[in-house]
Structures are given as C-alpha cells and as structure tokens.
Design an enzyme around this catalytic site. Structure first.
Site, mmCIF file in Angstrom:
data_model
loop_
_atom_site.group_PDB
_atom_site.id
_atom_site.type_symbol
_atom_site.label_atom_id
_atom_site.label_comp_id
_atom_site.label_asym_id
_atom_site.label_seq_id
_atom_site.Cartn_x
_atom_site.Cartn_y
_atom_site.Cartn_z
ATOM 1 N N ARG A 107 2.508 0.299 4.390
ATOM 2 C CA ARG A 107 2.152 0.116 2.987
ATOM 3 C C ARG A 107 3.151 0.835 2.082
ATOM 4 O O ARG A 107 3.636 1.928 2.394
ATOM 5 C CB ARG A 107 0.726 0.611 2.722
ATOM 6 C CG ARG A 107 -0.306 -0.145 3.535
ATOM 7 C CD ARG A 107 -1.725 0.176 3.109
ATOM 8 N NE ARG A 107 -2.021 -0.372 1.783
ATOM 9 C CZ ARG A 107 -3.213 -0.250 1.194
ATOM 10 N NH1 ARG A 107 -4.191 0.389 1.802
ATOM 11 N NH2 ARG A 107 -3.411 -0.776 -0.002
ATOM 12 N N SER A 182 -3.629 -4.728 -11.338
ATOM 13 C CA SER A 182 -4.878 -3.943 -11.321
ATOM 14 C C SER A 182 -4.949 -2.937 -12.460
ATOM 15 O O SER A 182 -5.334 -1.780 -12.277
ATOM 16 C CB SER A 182 -5.034 -3.226 -9.979
ATOM 17 O OG SER A 182 -4.996 -4.134 -8.905
ATOM 18 N N GLU A 297 -8.638 -7.431 -5.629
ATOM 19 C CA GLU A 297 -9.533 -7.200 -4.504
ATOM 20 C C GLU A 297 -10.594 -8.288 -4.360
ATOM 21 O O GLU A 297 -11.230 -8.425 -3.312
ATOM 22 C CB GLU A 297 -10.220 -5.827 -4.616
ATOM 23 C CG GLU A 297 -11.150 -5.673 -5.802
ATOM 24 C CD GLU A 297 -10.501 -5.004 -6.992
ATOM 25 O OE1 GLU A 297 -11.183 -4.214 -7.652
ATOM 26 O OE2 GLU A 297 -9.307 -5.270 -7.261
ATOM 27 N N ARG A 328 -2.543 -9.947 2.621
ATOM 28 C CA ARG A 328 -3.758 -10.740 2.408
ATOM 29 C C ARG A 328 -3.467 -12.203 2.126
ATOM 30 O O ARG A 328 -4.274 -13.070 2.475
ATOM 31 C CB ARG A 328 -4.593 -10.136 1.268
ATOM 32 C CG ARG A 328 -5.401 -8.938 1.715
ATOM 33 C CD ARG A 328 -6.350 -8.452 0.660
ATOM 34 N NE ARG A 328 -7.109 -7.303 1.165
ATOM 35 C CZ ARG A 328 -7.662 -6.381 0.398
ATOM 36 N NH1 ARG A 328 -7.529 -6.463 -0.915
ATOM 37 N NH2 ARG A 328 -8.331 -5.388 0.938
#
Length: 419
Positions: A107, A182, A297, A328
C-alpha cells in the site's frame, strides 16, 4: 425481509478519536467504539507508545502520557494505523518500527514518509516507500509548512493534521497533485480536532493550518459506521424488503451518508427520521452514473447492485481504490465477471453492464468490503460462495451473525419499532 440492523461504531471515527485522545492533555472516554481488528490494532499501538488504554464495559478510557519509543506497531491491513501513527511516533523518545500484513507492504506510503522527512523526521525504509519502516522519534516536531501529493490517499493529509497541534510552530499542510480522494474523511479529521479544542483553518482549498496548542480530553459517543451499514441497507433494495438502521445521524462527516442518495437513485425508497434510516426495496434497480471519489469505500456494494440492475452503470473517480486492501477495481471486475457479469475497468473506475449471473466462488482477497459485496450478490444469485468471509472482522466483528439475523428478522430492536 423486515429487519432492524444495529451497526457498530464508526471505524474512521474510532481510530481518529484514539489518536487525538493519545495526544490530549487529559483522560478521554470513548463510548461504544467499534471493536474490530482495525480498531484493536490502533488501541494496542497507542498503548505501546505509552498511552493507557482501559476497558470500561463497552467503552475505552484513555490515559495519555509521555510518548515512548522502543516498540513495534503491527498495522495489520489498516490504512489508518499505518498512516496516522508514523507522525505520532515522531513525537516519541525513540525508534518505532512499523510493519503489517503482506498486502500492507504494497500500500502506498512514500508521499507521507517524504512529508515527514521534509519536517526533519528520520525514517528508515531502505528506499521502499512502503512498510516495513522505522520512525526515529526525537520527542517532538517543530512543524512549519509541508507540501505533498495526497491524490493516492487522503489519509496522508489526516495523518499530518492529527499531530499539528503538537508541533511547536503549528503545521500547515498543502496538497499539490491530482484530485484529493475521500475529502469527507479529511473534513472528519478537522471536526474531530476541533472537538478537542484544536484551532484549524481550512478556508483555503487544498490547504490546512493547525495552530500549536493543548488538546482537551474527549467524552464522546461514537456514531454508527455508515459505510458498514451499506450491505444491509442494499439488501433491502435487492430483496424488496425493509431494513432499518437505528441511530443514523441527521448530519455527519461520514462519507457513507452518500448511500442515502445512491439507493434512492437506484430505485429504493429511502427515509430518515429520528428512528433511523429506513430503506425499502421496490422491485426496481436502476443503473447509475456516479462519481464516488468522496466515498470510494461504498464502491464494492454499489458495483454489486449495479450488476443486478436493469441498465448499465458507470462508477467514476475511484482510481485510488487500486491501492486499498486489494486492487478493488481489478478484484471487482474479476469476481463479477466470474459470476457471468460484464464489467470493464476504466482509467478511474468501472463500467458495469448487467448480465444474467450464476453461482461460483466469490474471492475476497483479504478485503472486507469484497466479502460484503459477495454476500449481497448471494441474495439474488443462487450458489454464490463467499471465500474467507472472516476477513470482515477488519471492521465488523460479527458480520456473518449480523447477516444471518437480518435474514431471519432476529433484529435487536422490538418489532414495534419497525411498524
């Protein structure tokens, strides 16, 4: 289906409260915090830095003290732990080593570590820009101005802001780069800081300034996690049922609140009153063209809904999800296509064209939100087997039990409340 689903506390708020409580001048009490893998990792981490963390029935009491080094922080797969705590470790009096799960080592961290170095913090990562690394704490931070590219994660900005008041000169953080994802999570950080008395100026777009000063203790009730409510509320839309989530706030900084508008646009009946948020399925599921940059999310659950809809959907603004618990976008495309779907990755999102779906194993890639998306699909597609559903413990301690109780209407609120 007619169920009441009580959702545990917000992970995002719980972990922010744990950090500011660790940096405060007085004791704090977090009421009904989320207790899941991510939050337990954060609680243990601040404890290893010298903060007292005590159980008081359902609550946590934090007793701050001098931050100490000489510890190792297990980040698991929690972005909040691996990103929020390195700046805190810079305030400790010795070395703090960070590591986590294998996927955590992939990450992105380089921009945050570079920002810390620009503030004079010594970080040893052997040039990887990822876990594992060691922060060599020197007992304080001078602060000043730091410029970074947070387009891969807004958590980079939040991480720096959380320690701003402990910098002797305060801290100005300026984002320069691609669009900030976000953004509600950054606003959440700002509001949490203001709750404990920090002076934060966010009047200039892309720039935040935190004044130096003492932080107050907290006594706070943690809101339910609105993003974790997504699969349960979406289940009502999928089954033409009713699901009520009590305690839904009338106003909030949680990005998951976007779900109300999304479910309404996709054909469900949505109503919010003092009892909570009620979603009722209508038998219709419409495709949607949606920019999810501020609430990425929610993407797995919305992609699952899109695959069950009557028309194509375009999900945009979510290229940063390639750096989450898994990639994702690739994972969703692969697993939905494995069930017979027609999903294409775009530069910054997904194009979902509904097709008749069939049963298969739905892999989850150690990603809790992949698992909840798979469970949602299984309500309409016979033979779906969700692999490693236990990965949901990352943010929901008992997702399988909650799912089962919802389907059997064994909610924990009296039936009269559902009338």
């Amino acid at each position: 289906m007619d169920a009441v689903v009580t959702v545990p506390g917000s992970k995002s708020l719980t972990n922010r409260y744990l950090v500011v409580a660790a940096l405060a001048a007085r004791d704090s009490r977090l009421r009904d915090p989320l207790r899941s893998r991510d939050t337990e990792l954060m609680a243990r981490a601040v404890g290893s830095l010298g903060v007292g963390v005590e159980d008081a029935e359902a609550d946590w009491i934090l007793r701050p003290g001098a931050l100490r080094g000489g510890s190792e922080v297990d980040c698991g797969l929690a972005g909040t732990v691996m990103r929020f705590l390195p700046p805190v470790a810079a305030l400790a009096d010795g070395d703090v080593r960070f590591d986590g799960d294998p996927r955590a080592r992939e990450r992105p961290m380089a921009d945050l570590l570079g920002a810390l170095r620009s503030l004079g913090v010594e970080v040893e990562d052997e040039g990887r820009g990822t876990l594992p690394f060691t922060v060599r704490g020197r007992g304080g931070l001078r602060g000043g101005t730091v410029v970074l590219d947070a387009s891969r994660s807004s958590q980079f900005v939040s991480a720096l802001l959380l320690v701003g008041s402990r910098c002797s000169q305060g801290l100005t953080v300026r984002h320069e780069g691609g669009p900030l994802p976000s953004r509600p999570h950054v606003q959440m950080t700002v509001e949490v800081l203001r709750d404990v008395g920090a002076v934060v100026d966010d009047s200039v777009e892309g720039t935040w300034h935190v004044e130096p000063g003492e932080l107050n203790g907290l006594d706070v009730q943690v809101e339910p996690d609105l993003s974790n409510a997504a699969p349960f509320l979406a289940a009502a839309a999928v089954t033409q049922g009713r699901v009520l989530v009590p305690g839904w706030p009338q106003s909030t900084t949680q990005a998951g609140d976007l779900l109300r508008d999304v479910l309404d646009q996709m054909g469900a009946d949505v109503s919010l009153d003092r009892d909570g948020l009620l979603v009722q399925g209508t038998g219709e599921l419409y495709g949607i063209d949606l920019d999810l940059r501020e609430a990425g999310e929610l993407t797995p659950v919305i992609a699952a809904l899109a695959a069950l809809s009557d028309s194509p959907s375009q999900l945009r603004g979510i290229g940063h999800l390639r750096g989450h618990e898994t990639d994702r976008l690739a994972a969703l495309a692969t697993e939905l296509n494995r069930l017979g779907g027609d999903v294409t990755e775009t530069e910054d999102g997904l194009l979902v064209r509904p097709r008749p779906l069939h049963g298969a194993v739905f892999e989850t890639y150690a990603d809790h939100r992949m698992a909840t998306a798979g469970a949602l699909l299984g309500l309409r597609v016979p033979g779906v087997l969700v692999a490693d559903v236990a990965t949901t413990r990352k943010t929901l301690p008992d997702f399988p039990g909650m799912w089962r109780r919802m389907l059997t209407a064994e909610g924990d609120v009296p039936a009269a409340a559902r009338a």
